[in-house]
Design a protein around this motif. Structure first.
Motif, short mmCIF file in Angstrom:
data_model
loop_
_atom_site.label_atom_id
_atom_site.label_comp_id
_atom_site.label_asym_id
_atom_site.label_seq_id
_atom_site.Cartn_x
_atom_site.Cartn_y
_atom_site.Cartn_z
N LYS A 1 -32.06 -36.06 76.59
CA LYS A 1 -32.77 -34.82 76.78
C LYS A 1 -32.11 -33.74 75.94
O LYS A 1 -30.89 -33.70 75.83
CB LYS A 1 -32.76 -34.41 78.25
N GLN A 2 -32.93 -32.88 75.39
CA GLN A 2 -32.41 -31.79 74.57
C GLN A 2 -33.18 -30.51 74.88
O GLN A 2 -34.34 -30.55 75.28
CB GLN A 2 -32.56 -32.10 73.08
N VAL A 17 -34.21 -27.09 92.54
CA VAL A 17 -33.14 -27.77 91.81
C VAL A 17 -31.98 -28.00 92.78
O VAL A 17 -31.55 -27.08 93.48
CB VAL A 17 -32.68 -26.93 90.60
N GLU A 18 -31.49 -29.24 92.83
CA GLU A 18 -30.39 -29.58 93.72
C GLU A 18 -29.06 -29.77 93.01
O GLU A 18 -28.00 -29.62 93.61
CB GLU A 18 -30.73 -30.86 94.49
N ASP A 19 -29.11 -30.12 91.72
CA ASP A 19 -27.90 -30.43 90.97
C ASP A 19 -27.99 -29.77 89.60
O ASP A 19 -28.86 -30.10 88.80
CB ASP A 19 -27.76 -31.94 90.82
N MET A 20 -27.09 -28.85 89.34
CA MET A 20 -27.13 -28.15 88.05
C MET A 20 -26.12 -28.70 87.05
O MET A 20 -26.07 -28.24 85.91
CB MET A 20 -26.94 -26.64 88.25
N GLU A 21 -25.35 -29.69 87.45
CA GLU A 21 -24.31 -30.22 86.56
C GLU A 21 -24.88 -30.72 85.23
O GLU A 21 -24.37 -30.36 84.16
CB GLU A 21 -23.51 -31.31 87.26
N PRO A 22 -25.94 -31.55 85.22
CA PRO A 22 -26.47 -32.00 83.92
C PRO A 22 -27.03 -30.84 83.09
O PRO A 22 -26.91 -30.84 81.87
CB PRO A 22 -27.59 -32.97 84.28
N LEU A 23 -27.59 -29.85 83.75
CA LEU A 23 -28.14 -28.70 83.05
C LEU A 23 -27.05 -27.91 82.33
O LEU A 23 -27.23 -27.48 81.20
CB LEU A 23 -28.90 -27.79 84.02
N PRO A 49 -17.61 -25.98 88.98
CA PRO A 49 -16.69 -25.10 88.27
C PRO A 49 -16.85 -25.14 86.76
O PRO A 49 -16.65 -24.12 86.08
CB PRO A 49 -15.31 -25.61 88.69
N HIS A 50 -17.28 -26.29 86.21
CA HIS A 50 -17.41 -26.34 84.75
C HIS A 50 -18.56 -25.47 84.24
O HIS A 50 -18.69 -25.27 83.04
CB HIS A 50 -17.49 -27.79 84.24
N SER A 51 -19.33 -24.88 85.15
CA SER A 51 -20.33 -23.89 84.75
C SER A 51 -19.64 -22.71 84.05
O SER A 51 -20.23 -22.05 83.20
CB SER A 51 -21.10 -23.37 85.95
N GLY A 52 -18.39 -22.49 84.41
CA GLY A 52 -17.63 -21.42 83.78
C GLY A 52 -17.44 -21.61 82.29
O GLY A 52 -17.21 -20.65 81.55
N LEU A 53 -17.55 -22.85 81.82
CA LEU A 53 -17.42 -23.12 80.38
C LEU A 53 -18.58 -22.54 79.57
O LEU A 53 -18.49 -22.44 78.35
CB LEU A 53 -17.32 -24.63 80.13
N LEU A 54 -19.65 -22.17 80.24
CA LEU A 54 -20.77 -21.56 79.52
C LEU A 54 -20.31 -20.32 78.77
O LEU A 54 -20.86 -19.97 77.73
CB LEU A 54 -21.91 -21.22 80.48
N HIS A 109 -22.58 -34.99 74.19
CA HIS A 109 -23.99 -34.62 74.09
C HIS A 109 -24.29 -33.92 72.77
O HIS A 109 -25.30 -34.20 72.12
CB HIS A 109 -24.41 -33.73 75.26
N ALA A 110 -23.41 -33.03 72.35
CA ALA A 110 -23.61 -32.31 71.09
C ALA A 110 -23.60 -33.27 69.90
O ALA A 110 -24.42 -33.14 68.98
CB ALA A 110 -22.53 -31.23 70.92
N ARG A 111 -22.68 -34.26 69.92
CA ARG A 111 -22.65 -35.25 68.82
C ARG A 111 -23.92 -36.08 68.81
O ARG A 111 -24.47 -36.37 67.75
CB ARG A 111 -21.42 -36.15 68.97
#
Length: 136
Positions: A1-2, A17-23, A49-54, A109-111
């Motif tokens: 998905k992209q 939405v129940e899980d935002m990790e993949p998003l 917590p990795h949402s903070g990486l945004l 994912h970026a690669r």
């Protein structure tokens, strides 16, 4: 998905939405121009917590709204702060190992996206009838 790299606003409010990790991984890897992200009033049980990486991957992000979800790990007064403060709070809750794992997922994912975008998107020729019979 992209997601499109030119995306500047993504509002997924009130979508169950129940899980935002993949998003988070998609947005971090695909949308460097993103300015607004809203997941208000969904069914999020946690805000990873990795949402903070945004904040690192989406430097133009000015809105990160996840209020109105049943999660209980992040107090509502934290979520009402400015975007940069919320992201900093979240990223500071990560261990170095969690941070590295999240960065690795985003980079993979970026690669994959870069690889997919460099392939020639030439439609495959339809198989002729003898080829179809041979492959059956």
């Amino acid at each position: 998905k992209q997601l499109p790299s030119s995306l500047t606003s993504l509002d997924l409010s009130e979508n169950s939405v129940e899980d935002m990790e993949p998003l988070v991984t998609l947005v971090a890897a695909d949308c460097p121009e993103l300015q607004h992200l809203s997941l208000m009033h969904n069914q999020l049980k946690c805000i990873p917590p990795h949402s903070g990486l945004l904040g690192d991957y989406n430097p133009n992000l000015v809105t990160f709204n996840v209020r109105g979800n049943p999660q209980q790990a992040v107090r509502s007064n934290i979520l009402e702060r400015p975007c940069a403060d919320v992201l900093k709070y979240l990223v500071n809750r990560m261990t170095p190992e969690q941070r590295q794992e999240a960065v690795n997922k985003i980079n993979v994912h970026a690669r994959n996206k870069a690889r997919d975008n460099t392939c020639d998107h030439v439609p495959a020729k339809p198989m002729t009838e003898p080829q179809q019979q041979q492959e059956a």
